[in-house]
Design a protein around this motif. Structure first.
Motif, PDB file in Angstrom:
ATOM      1  N   GLY A 235       0.980  -1.261  -0.002  1.00 35.05           N
ATOM      2  CA  GLY A 235       0.065  -0.160   0.148  1.00 35.05           C
ATOM      3  C   GLY A 235       0.926   1.288  -0.096  1.00 35.05           C
ATOM      4  N   ASN A 236       2.051   1.201  -0.039  1.00 37.21           N
ATOM      5  CA  ASN A 236       3.028   2.204  -0.183  1.00 37.21           C
ATOM      6  C   ASN A 236       3.750   2.592  -1.306  1.00 37.21           C
ATOM      7  OD1 ASN A 236       5.662   3.808   0.136  1.00 37.21           O
ATOM      8  ND2 ASN A 236       5.110   3.747   2.321  1.00 37.21           N
ATOM      9  N   PHE A 237       3.199   3.486  -2.223  1.00 35.11           N
ATOM     10  CA  PHE A 237       3.550   3.452  -3.669  1.00 35.11           C
ATOM     11  C   PHE A 237       4.792   3.999  -3.727  1.00 35.11           C
ATOM     12  CE2 PHE A 237      -0.879   4.148  -3.365  1.00 35.11           C
ATOM     13  CZ  PHE A 237      -1.328   3.109  -4.240  1.00 35.11           C
ATOM     14  N   PRO A 238       5.613   4.899  -2.899  1.00 36.03           N
ATOM     15  CA  PRO A 238       6.863   5.170  -2.973  1.00 36.03           C
ATOM     16  C   PRO A 238       7.831   3.522  -2.609  1.00 36.03           C
ATOM     17  CG  PRO A 238       5.905   7.065  -2.034  1.00 36.03           C
ATOM     18  CD  PRO A 238       4.878   5.911  -2.255  1.00 36.03           C
ATOM     19  N   GLY A 239       7.227   2.947  -1.715  1.00 37.06           N
ATOM     20  CA  GLY A 239       7.999   1.737  -1.368  1.00 37.06           C
ATOM     21  C   GLY A 239       7.777   0.753  -2.596  1.00 37.06           C
ATOM     22  N   ALA A 240       6.781   0.763  -3.395  1.00 38.32           N
ATOM     23  CA  ALA A 240       6.696  -0.137  -4.599  1.00 38.32           C
ATOM     24  C   ALA A 240       7.650   0.200  -5.655  1.00 38.32           C
ATOM     25  CB  ALA A 240       5.136  -0.193  -4.955  1.00 38.32           C
ATOM     26  N   ALA A 241       7.770   1.800  -5.823  1.00 37.79           N
ATOM     27  CA  ALA A 241       8.641   2.026  -6.787  1.00 37.79           C
ATOM     28  C   ALA A 241      10.209   1.647  -6.083  1.00 37.79           C
ATOM     29  CB  ALA A 241       8.463   3.552  -6.665  1.00 37.79           C
ATOM     30  N   LEU A 242      10.410   1.820  -4.896  1.00 40.18           N
ATOM     31  CA  LEU A 242      11.785   1.491  -4.555  1.00 40.18           C
ATOM     32  C   LEU A 242      12.098  -0.061  -4.591  1.00 40.18           C
ATOM     33  CD1 LEU A 242      14.465   2.036  -2.884  1.00 40.18           C
ATOM     34  CD2 LEU A 242      13.066   1.743  -0.903  1.00 40.18           C
ATOM     35  N   GLY A 243      11.172  -0.754  -4.348  1.00 40.76           N
ATOM     36  CA  GLY A 243      11.167  -2.135  -4.467  1.00 40.76           C
ATOM     37  C   GLY A 243      11.256  -2.712  -5.957  1.00 40.76           C
ATOM     38  N   SER A 244      10.804  -2.023  -6.736  1.00 43.64           N
ATOM     39  CA  SER A 244      10.762  -2.314  -8.324  1.00 43.64           C
ATOM     40  C   SER A 244      12.307  -1.890  -8.756  1.00 43.64           C
ATOM     41  CB  SER A 244       9.746  -1.460  -9.104  1.00 43.64           C
ATOM     42  OG  SER A 244       8.507  -1.737  -8.611  1.00 43.64           O
ATOM     43  N   VAL A 245      12.812  -1.002  -8.404  1.00 41.76           N
ATOM     44  CA  VAL A 245      14.016  -0.428  -8.903  1.00 41.76           C
ATOM     45  C   VAL A 245      14.818  -1.372  -8.387  1.00 41.76           C
ATOM     46  CG1 VAL A 245      15.761   1.377  -8.825  1.00 41.76           C
ATOM     47  CG2 VAL A 245      13.350   1.988  -9.271  1.00 41.76           C
ATOM     48  N   LEU A 246      14.873  -1.796  -7.019  1.00 31.76           N
ATOM     49  CA  LEU A 246      15.881  -2.740  -6.191  1.00 31.76           C
ATOM     50  C   LEU A 246      15.905  -4.292  -7.009  1.00 31.76           C
ATOM     51  CD1 LEU A 246      15.303  -2.261  -2.669  1.00 31.76           C
ATOM     52  CD2 LEU A 246      17.385  -1.745  -3.931  1.00 31.76           C
ATOM     53  N   ILE A 247      14.555  -4.508  -7.220  1.00 30.79           N
ATOM     54  CA  ILE A 247      14.482  -5.880  -8.023  1.00 30.79           C
ATOM     55  C   ILE A 247      14.910  -5.696  -9.631  1.00 30.79           C
ATOM     56  CG2 ILE A 247      12.808  -7.722  -8.751  1.00 30.79           C
ATOM     57  CD1 ILE A 247      13.636  -7.891  -5.826  1.00 30.79           C
ATOM     58  N   GLY A 248      14.518  -4.732  -9.991  1.00 35.40           N
ATOM     59  CA  GLY A 248      15.171  -4.551 -11.449  1.00 35.40           C
ATOM     60  C   GLY A 248      16.579  -4.643 -11.517  1.00 35.40           C
ATOM     61  N   ILE A 249      17.327  -3.840 -10.598  1.00 35.10           N
ATOM     62  CA  ILE A 249      18.576  -3.891 -11.014  1.00 35.10           C
ATOM     63  C   ILE A 249      19.328  -5.314 -10.304  1.00 35.10           C
ATOM     64  CG2 ILE A 249      20.702  -2.899  -9.640  1.00 35.10           C
ATOM     65  CD1 ILE A 249      19.229  -0.238  -9.320  1.00 35.10           C
ATOM     66  N   VAL A 250      18.696  -5.789  -9.279  1.00 36.54           N
ATOM     67  CA  VAL A 250      19.210  -7.019  -9.008  1.00 36.54           C
ATOM     68  C   VAL A 250      19.219  -8.238  -9.915  1.00 36.54           C
ATOM     69  CG1 VAL A 250      18.936  -9.159  -7.364  1.00 36.54           C
ATOM     70  CG2 VAL A 250      19.082  -6.710  -6.474  1.00 36.54           C
ATOM     71  N   GLN A 251      17.953  -8.124 -10.367  1.00 40.21           N
ATOM     72  CA  GLN A 251      17.495  -9.183 -11.467  1.00 40.21           C
ATOM     73  C   GLN A 251      18.796  -8.988 -12.827  1.00 40.21           C
ATOM     74  OE1 GLN A 251      13.527 -10.285 -12.502  1.00 40.21           O
ATOM     75  NE2 GLN A 251      13.128 -10.768 -10.526  1.00 40.21           N
ATOM     76  N   THR A 252      18.880  -7.758 -13.365  1.00 37.78           N
ATOM     77  CA  THR A 252      19.457  -7.239 -14.455  1.00 37.78           C
ATOM     78  C   THR A 252      21.044  -7.960 -14.177  1.00 37.78           C
ATOM     79  OG1 THR A 252      18.117  -5.529 -14.912  1.00 37.78           O
ATOM     80  CG2 THR A 252      20.264  -5.595 -16.061  1.00 37.78           C
ATOM     81  N   PHE A 253      21.780  -7.487 -13.038  1.00 39.10           N
ATOM     82  CA  PHE A 253      22.844  -7.943 -12.709  1.00 39.10           C
ATOM     83  C   PHE A 253      23.090  -9.600 -12.557  1.00 39.10           C
ATOM     84  CE2 PHE A 253      23.810  -3.557 -11.841  1.00 39.10           C
ATOM     85  CZ  PHE A 253      25.247  -3.498 -11.791  1.00 39.10           C
ATOM     86  N   MET A 254      22.171 -10.236 -11.963  1.00 40.00           N
ATOM     87  CA  MET A 254      22.014 -11.694 -11.752  1.00 40.00           C
ATOM     88  C   MET A 254      21.585 -12.290 -13.229  1.00 40.00           C
ATOM     89  SD  MET A 254      22.555 -12.109  -8.902  1.00 40.00           S
ATOM     90  CE  MET A 254      22.604 -13.890  -8.484  1.00 40.00           C
ATOM     91  N   ALA A 255      20.988 -11.780 -13.957  1.00 39.26           N
ATOM     92  CA  ALA A 255      20.737 -12.303 -15.234  1.00 39.26           C
ATOM     93  C   ALA A 255      22.126 -12.226 -16.284  1.00 39.26           C
ATOM     94  CB  ALA A 255      19.544 -11.365 -16.080  1.00 39.26           C
ATOM     95  N   PHE A 256      22.776 -11.001 -15.977  1.00 38.01           N
ATOM     96  CA  PHE A 256      24.096 -11.136 -16.674  1.00 38.01           C
ATOM     97  C   PHE A 256      25.028 -12.150 -16.234  1.00 38.01           C
ATOM     98  CE2 PHE A 256      28.317  -9.156 -17.369  1.00 38.01           C
ATOM     99  CZ  PHE A 256      27.991  -9.040 -18.845  1.00 38.01           C
ATOM    100  N   TYR A 257      25.470 -12.180 -14.749  1.00 39.05           N
ATOM    101  CA  TYR A 257      26.309 -12.968 -13.972  1.00 39.05           C
ATOM    102  C   TYR A 257      25.886 -14.572 -13.738  1.00 39.05           C
ATOM    103  CZ  TYR A 257      29.185  -8.539 -13.876  1.00 39.05           C
ATOM    104  OH  TYR A 257      29.668  -7.382 -14.373  1.00 39.05           O
TER     105      TYR A 257
END
Length: 286
Positions: A235-257
């Protein structure tokens, strides 16, 4: 541009796409407490309707509009016919929306077939721009901008408008709001339809980024949406944005390595946040 910066920018762009599906889910789940497992299917319907109109008219803007309206209509019908009798009953909501997800996904196969459909980027958003002397796709910059605009728009809607005040008051004390002469059920129908419309909007925006659509595209992306709203705070929209960016970055790095464990790492992050701070990083303990 270094490899690290390139992966970081791509991770932010991926996080924006995740946010576009998560924001509607956060609205429905976070504010209304409805466990909507059909949210990903609405995302997919939005993408398919948007693609159909885009191909028919040549206008990506009309495709976005049609896909979003399609999602709003599906959400409105879903809430009025199926979800409304089961407010407060999470088990029934899970079973019901899982069934709706299957029905909606099969509906896509009936209308558009089970095969992949190409989703070309609009001409104005193709190509690349140079960032630190290295090319970066224009469409990914576009998705980052759209994600920011959606975040600001939803935040302003809920915090600066009378409708937003009614929604928040209706969630906290529906009987009091009803006593003021406001039809809370109608407000909840609008919120549910708005959340579904945001999912469908995200589907159209994400389509060209994926390059093609398949009927299970909603289910494939829904898990990420649940992960980010749990990490950021339900229910926290800034939190959803923060979580999205975190997961997006982590998955991108993990998908590469380490591509084989990319999703496992995301789920592990969610588990760690639940142990450390069950209400989410930006969530408030109630």
């Amino acid at each position: 541009m270094s490899l690290t910066l390139n992966l970081l920018l791509n991770g932010i762009a991926m996080g924006s796409l995740i946010f576009l599906i998560a924001v509607g889910l956060s609205l429905i789940f976070g504010l209304m407490g409805v466990m909507n497992f059909a949210h990903g299917a609405v995302f997919a319907w939005g993408a398919y309707v948007g693609l159909a109109v885009y191909n028919a008219t040549g206008s990506f803007l009309l495709g976005i509009l049609a896909g979003t309206v399609g999602g709003i209509v599906i959400g409105w019908i879903m809430e009025r016919v199926f979800v409304r009798p089961f407010y407060g009953n999470h088990v029934a909501q899970i079973l019901l929306t899982l069934g709706l997800m299957i029905v909606l996904t099969e509906g896509i196969k009936m209308v558009w077939g089970p095969n992949l459909l190409g989703f070309e980027k609009p001409a104005a958003l193709t190509g690349v721009v140079d960032i630190l002397s290295d090319p970066f796709p224009i469409y990914r910059i576009f998705t980052i901008g759209v994600g920011l605009l959606v975040l600001i728009g939803v935040h302003l809607l809920l915090s600066r408008t009378r409708f937003g005040i009614i929604i928040r008051a209706g969630v906290q004390d529906p009987e009091m709001v009803q006593a003021l002469g406001i039809n809370v059920r109608r407000v909840f129908s609008v919120v549910f339809a708005l959340g579904a419309g945001l999912a469908a909007f995200g589907g159209v925006i994400a389509g060209p980024s994926f390059g093609s659509l398949h009927p299970d595209i909603g289910m494939a992306n829904q898990l990420n949406a649940f992960i980010v709203i749990v990490i950021g705070g339900i229910g926290n929209f800034p939190g959803a944005a923060l979580g999205s960016v975190l997961i997006g970055i982590v998955q991108t790095f993990m998908a590469f390595y380490l591509p084989d464990v990319a999703m496992a790492v995301s789920v592990a992050m969610m588990a760690l946040v639940l142990i450390w701070k069950p209400e989410g990083i930006l969530g408030v303990r109630r």
